[in-house]
Design an enzyme around this catalytic site. Sequence first.
Site: not given
Length: 965
Positions: A343, A346-347, A379-380, A383, A402
């Site tokens: 989906g 998170e780089n 969410h990302e 992270h 996660e």
Amino acid sequence: MGTYGNKYLVSKKLAAVLLFFFVAWSVGLGLIVYYAGVANLDINQVSEAGSLSLKDETNPSESKAKVTDVRLPRHLVPEQYDLQLTPFIIPDNWTINGYVEITMVCKSAGKNVTLHRVDTEIQNKTVVVQDDSGKDIEISSYSYDHDREFFILQLAENLVIGKRYIVKIKFTSYLKDNLKGFYRSEYTDQESKDETKYLAVTQFQPTDARRAFPCFDEPGIKAKFKVSLGRRKDMSSIANMPIKDKGVAMEGDDGYVWDHYENSVKMSTYLVAFVVSKFEFRESEKTENGVRFRIWTRKDAIPQTEYARDIGPKMLKFFEDYFQVKFPLPKQDMIAAPDFAAGAMENWGLITYRETSLLFKPGVSAASNLQRIALVISHELAHQWFGNLVTPSWWSDLWLNEGFASYVEYLGVEAVQPQIKLLEQFIVNDLQDVLSLDALESSHPISIPVKHPDEINEIFDRISYGKGASIIRMMDKFLTSESFKKGLTNYLRAFQFDSAEQDDLWTHLTEQAHRDGTLRSDLTVKEVMDTWTLQTGFPLITVTRDYDAGSAKISQERFLLNQTQSSESRWWVPITYTSPGQDFNKTYNNIWLSDKQWSLELKDMPNKDEATIFNVQQTGFYRVNYDKKNWKLLAETLNKDHTSIHVINRAQILDDALELAKVGKLDYQTALSLTGYLSRETEYIPWYSALSGLSHIKDMLKRTSAYGEFKSYMLKLLAPIYQKLGFDGKADDEHLDILLRKKIVSWACSMGHEDCVNKVTGTYRSWMGMTDPDAEDKNPIDVNLKSVTYCNAIAEGGEKEWDFAWKRYENSNVGTEKANILYALGCTEQVWLLNRYLNMSLTAGSGVRRQDGSKVIGSVARNTIGRYLAFNFLRDKWELVKSYYGSQSFTLTGLVHNVLADRNSKFEISELKAFQKARVGDLGTSERAVKQAIEAGLVNVQWMEQNYETVWTWLKDYNVENQRG
Ligand code: BES
Ligand code: ZN
């Protein structure tokens, strides 16, 4: 070619001769396919000029026992990568010119340089190893360990501890369309009409950075990255850091220039990212902290970036405040790629998304899309701290990454988009479905040793995400949010730019909680959490009241779907309880049931004719059963005044009751009678829980004589809420009303509700009648009912309806709309259309993107008529399915889960078992999913034997009674 050349030539002949004998022998044994794979590898090893010829090395070790000693040796630790990559985004070329210099420190004795490498051609003779004075260290041999994905340079001398070395490598890697490594993606746009445009983008997590460049590809091995990207002059590039020098001339190539990037912070390889494209961007205002925020996508989709542009910086700010640690990079880019496996990813400083997770078009995209986008962005961004700043030392702690992001994403959305009421949805989106999954014997502990890349990919599953999030939420409550937050901050500060393990987090949380007095001093977070992370499953708490004494006995046991199994596991369980009309906000527990304790006596139960409710707001990861009388009291309360019970606990009661009935711990009469109050329920989450509980019964009865009674019962339950909400959206709808309407309409239509079916087919017909059906703003279908409408209309219709939708799919410029249509196309009941659709899912150029193929198969499998077709398809084409979807996380697992779901006859189970047996060792990341389907199926068979008649009778009686009454 020199001496090397001769040697390799000889070996090649030898290998060919050997291969001949191998094959001849294998044919006899009928093992040709298997050994051809193995033999190929040998040829790979010995090709011309000491370089590696490129076969597709995806999973070279397939069909063999998987290697487990996959960790890199530790004697050399990289400090700095200087990396130059020039992707040739040109059909028929698709190569990447690469050069890397890695500065490393020697930490212990060693005589080799061992790096990760896959699908990359290294010009061995150009490889240089030097010490810190620039002196060359002689390389005595090069080798490739395919199974471990290593490139090994044996040195002629020992490395000296404490000294720095540098390895310099020229290489070529490949821009494939396999959604991993540095890969290519494609699209068409208004400007170029029929001409396809391409971009190059990365997906490295968990183990694919090594496909783009040779590196130390483990999460715990962090270094700084100085990157230069070569690009065509008419494109642009993005990487983790801002550009330092843009468009610098490239020697010997007029059409290409260099973008030189600033050196990065210390980071893991899996978080490195690049994009080279013709994309455009919209910039947000700088955040308070001066972070530059940009949303990138293809030109035609630029208007869809507004929502992300609005909420992104606000969420970043929220997390800075929440973690009390500043975002350490000067910029944050977010980009939507037309082809993307997961989906989002998170780089660090360059988050990549699939279009449906980032792009929103008002009037075309639905409220559920908006919620999904908010949630993914949150969410990302979470992270960026939890995962990027502090990283798990190894993938076995993936769950922490996660699970953590999957919990705090709710807090980010709640802070920035409170109208979504996401926090209230936690239990239905993330907790309850995992309770079902984790009740299987074939579930697994959250914390699990993983080695081979297949195993690593396999644990990106609901247990890591959903159970992880749930037990972290539980911890947030039993420590209190204040202690939890402070402990987190301490942990992040202590390990920033470094890696850590779950025990490190437990230590910091314990220290803080003891300081604050929120956790008793003789107990540690580790003691509690180990019972949740190292053991499979979760407890069932049984409450047995003594009504005269005003007391209750509570006990714990593992909740298992299969009641013929048992378990000795015990947990540290935070106990909270209340009663109707009382305080439902006290989620902090004063009582623990310990892992040595089977039971406990509580004195202060409410009076005789009042119900008690355990697990306030379902913050504990467990189920609750009561004695018969308390269940009766609960049913009465729900019927009398359901709002005297917190909305989350109403959802909990329904979910627990139906699940308990499913495993035979509560009689169906009691469980089903609880659903009676739903005729007055108007809130989303209790309906959600009830309908997912009832969908199990639906799945069991679907193909039986009892289905008619089930449908009438459901239509009775649904009638009042369908009436109240209406089919059409209203101006004063709240977000959750919209989600509820979608659910109710979808159920009503699937139960054959006449008005519902007429309306969906009617609106679809008017859409088909339009002169310009692609004019999105004129689409007569309510945006929030699109998926239901499309699905039902296509199910009712034939080829014409299907083809019409497919045309709209092809013409749409909006990812969310395309996804809606794709899902609905699997709803047709025409066998030939379903088969054609299945085949499209595996065919490049069919219009179904590889990223969506598994969803296509899943949508066919969900369809009563399609499930057999999908299973046959999967069996027949397993090799192809597996190679097409590779070992991508989520994809194969999800696919197998969907296609093998809901089996409930002995014959069906035998089919699943035969499939498992035929593919033993060849199931890739889906091995556990197959096991789980079989276990769940076996329980379903038992269910049919034990409950079918009872449930049928109950439904019949209910329907008769309610007809009369
Ligand atoms: N780190 C993952 C992306 C990922 C998943 C990479 C699997 C490699 C394998 C990312 O943070 C993630 O979890 N993405 C989710 C979305 C999220 C909102 C749950 C996804 O891709 O669905
Ligand atoms: Zn994630």
